[in-house]
Design a protein around this motif. Structure first.
Motif, PDB file in Angstrom:
ATOM      1  N   ASN A  88       0.661  -1.124  -0.074  1.00 57.75           N
ATOM      2  CA  ASN A  88       0.029  -0.053   0.038  1.00 57.75           C
ATOM      3  C   ASN A  88       0.883   1.308   0.102  1.00 57.75           C
ATOM      4  N   THR A  89       0.628   2.056  -0.934  1.00 61.52           N
ATOM      5  CA  THR A  89       1.475   3.347  -0.887  1.00 61.52           C
ATOM      6  C   THR A  89       0.667   4.637  -0.862  1.00 61.52           C
ATOM      7  N   GLU A  90       0.980   5.437  -0.029  1.00 63.22           N
ATOM      8  CA  GLU A  90       0.066   6.482   0.241  1.00 63.22           C
ATOM      9  C   GLU A  90       0.329   7.448  -0.930  1.00 63.22           C
TER      10      GLU A  90
END
Length: 525
Positions: free
Chosen positions: A5-7
């Protein structure tokens, strides 16, 4: 795990997904696809995150919206008796049910859930976003021409206004049924009642020779309403768009760099994030909204009334308090034409004109005509028309017509002189009745005296129609009376009026009254 998961950075969250050229490209492809399959299509597209290229990834027959018949109208009827909790003026002809939610301040808007029934004392333009969420609207105060009534008609909501006691008789969270299907009086029943809905086909409706037009302010409703029997839009109000879509006082955008209100400035910066030029935000949003309605009804006339907020309403827009005076009686104060050439609003009016220029000249929607509200004197009318010319909207260029509202006794008395300045008139029966009879239409105490059928009011209307016809000026009327009262429709037809504009919920009844009126007039000849 293989999943990461990448912001997403804030700047990417706020950036546009597509630019104008890409939107145009997708629209062209959609036309090609539908032309190929010869049917409405459900089309999916994707944009490559690395190359930035667009792709059509799927196209299949659309089976939901295309199956609905846009030429059908729904009629409602209550099928059982119930306990009446409250009653007032009915707005619309529909029925709705849901949990009652009592909200007395627009600051508590978050308490209203989608599909609930709003119960309140009175509304103003601050409430517009809330009203769109409600299944029905009930107010203690206000008549058939009050703010809540006008907005309810525009958004297609069921409403009962001027009950006097709704916030006392209805309990928060109570299940209620709101019915406007029994005529002028609307009822609020305890519990959820059974009702029927009947679809009417108006494709082959008999149309009158007098033009039936519509009153509209919400672009989201435009394409649906365009299928109704009509001869165009006789009154498009800008206030709905400015209040619900733009939300910012135009002069706060013009003077953004020097705004004193730090909180308002921060709010404006957030709303207009994508616009380096804050003025462009207003022009872009307004032109898109007007263009949507004009395109939906093209090539029929769409008469756009320039903004007609009162000072207390303008002040409620973001950044507005810095630019608006406090007035004892805003209804007859700094409003309408008087604002446009005044230094307090002149640059704001310029933004309105820039938006209209974009709709007519860049979008090519020359069916848009413009109208000036609350123009007190002939000299004032000349000032506004000259100013519009200076802003690039010259009367006669590219078939541009400029009308004036006939809503002040001076418009009637000097109709000949006004017809030399403007191309036509639209009778605003609400303000004309109010100012002829000298009463406040929002006052519950004297509301029973508000009557378009009053002899003095009808004399004013007959006079302005006669003068307009004698001087070759177009003339129509915007108001509720011709649908509520068949005899009023007959009166207008007898005077030779060119068009009558109705709210969508009153259009079919209005057309029926016009057809009957024309038949009676011909029979009596």
């Amino acid at each position: 795990s293989s999943i990461v998961n990448t912001e997403t950075p804030q700047e990417k969250q706020k950036q546009w997904v597509l630019n104008d050229e890409e939107i145009t490209q997708l629209a062209k492809w959609s036309f090609i696809i539908e032309e190929h399959y010869q049917m409405p299509m459900d089309i999916e597209w994707a944009k490559d995150g690395i190359s930035g290229k667009l792709f059509i990834v799927q196209a299949r027959p659309e089976t939901v919206h295309s199956k609905r018949d846009p030429y059908l109208k729904t009629e409602y009827s209550v099928k059982e008796k119930g306990t009446v909790l409250s009653k007032g003026n009915a707005i619309g002809s529909g029925i709705a049910a849901g949990k009652a939610r009592i909200i007395l301040s627009s600051a508590d808007a978050h308490l209203l859930k989608e599909g609930e029934v709003l119960v309140t004392d009175i509304t103003n333009p601050d409430w517009d976003p809330i009203l769109k969420k409600a299944a029905a609207i009930i107010t203690n105060k206000g008549g058939r021409t009050s703010h809540a009534a006008i907005v309810a008609r525009e958004v297609g909501a069921v409403a009962v206004v001027g009950t006097g006691d709704a916030t006392e008789k209805i309990k928060d969270g109570m299940l209620v049924t709101v019915s406007c299907a029994q005529g002028k009086t609307g009822f609020v029943y305890e519990g959820k009642l059974n009702w029927t809905e009947q679809n009417l086909d108006f494709r082959n409706m008999k149309m009158p020779e007098t033009k039936p037009m519509m009153i509209l302010g919400d672009p989201e409703k435009a394409y649906g309403y365009s299928f109704y029997p009509n001869q165009g839009i006789g009154l498009m109000r800008l206030e709905f768009i400015i209040n619900s879509a733009i939300k910012i006082h135009p002069m706060a955008l013009v003077n953004f760099d020097t705004l004193k209100d730090a909180e308002a400035k921060k709010h404006i910066d957030e709303i207009t994030y994508h616009y380096a030029d804050k003025k462009e935000y207003f022009i872009d949003k307004l032109s898109q909204a007007v263009g949507t309605i004009a395109a939906a009804f093209y090539p029929k006339d769409v008469i756009v009334r320039m903004s007609d907020f009162k000072t207390n309403e303008y002040a409620n827009l973001v950044g507005g308090k810095e630019f608006e005076p406090e007035e004892e009686n805003p209804m007859i104060g700094f409003r309408g034409a008087s604002r446009y050439y005044n230094e307090r609003y002149r640059e704001g009016f310029k933004l309105e004109c820039e938006a209209m220029k974009r709709v007519r000249n860049e979008m090519g929607l020359t069916n848009v005509k413009l109208m000036i509200p609350f123009c007190r004197t002939v000299e004032e009318g000349k000032k506004v028309v000259d100013l519009m010319h200076a802003y690039g909207l010259k009367r006669g260029d590219n078939d541009l017509e400029i009308y004036v509202m006939a809503e002040i006794p001076s418009n009637v008395i000097l109709a000949k002189e006004f017809s030399e300045v403007f191309d036509g008139f639209s009778i605003g029966s609400n303000d004309l009745t109010q100012l002829t009879l000298g009463l406040d239409r929002d006052s519950a105490i004297v509301s029973d005296l508000f009557d378009e059928n009053n002899k003095a009011v009808k004399t004013m209307i007959a006079t302005v129609i006669k003068t307009a016809k004698e001087n070759g000026a177009k003339i129509g009327l915007c108001g509720q009376a011709p649908s509520d009262y068949p005899e009023f429709a007959q009166f207008l037809v007898e005077q030779g009026i060119d068009s009558i504009s109705y709210n969508p919920d009153a259009l079919l009844k209005g057309i029926e009254n016009m057809v009957k009126a024309e038949l009676k007039v011909k029979t009596n000849l």
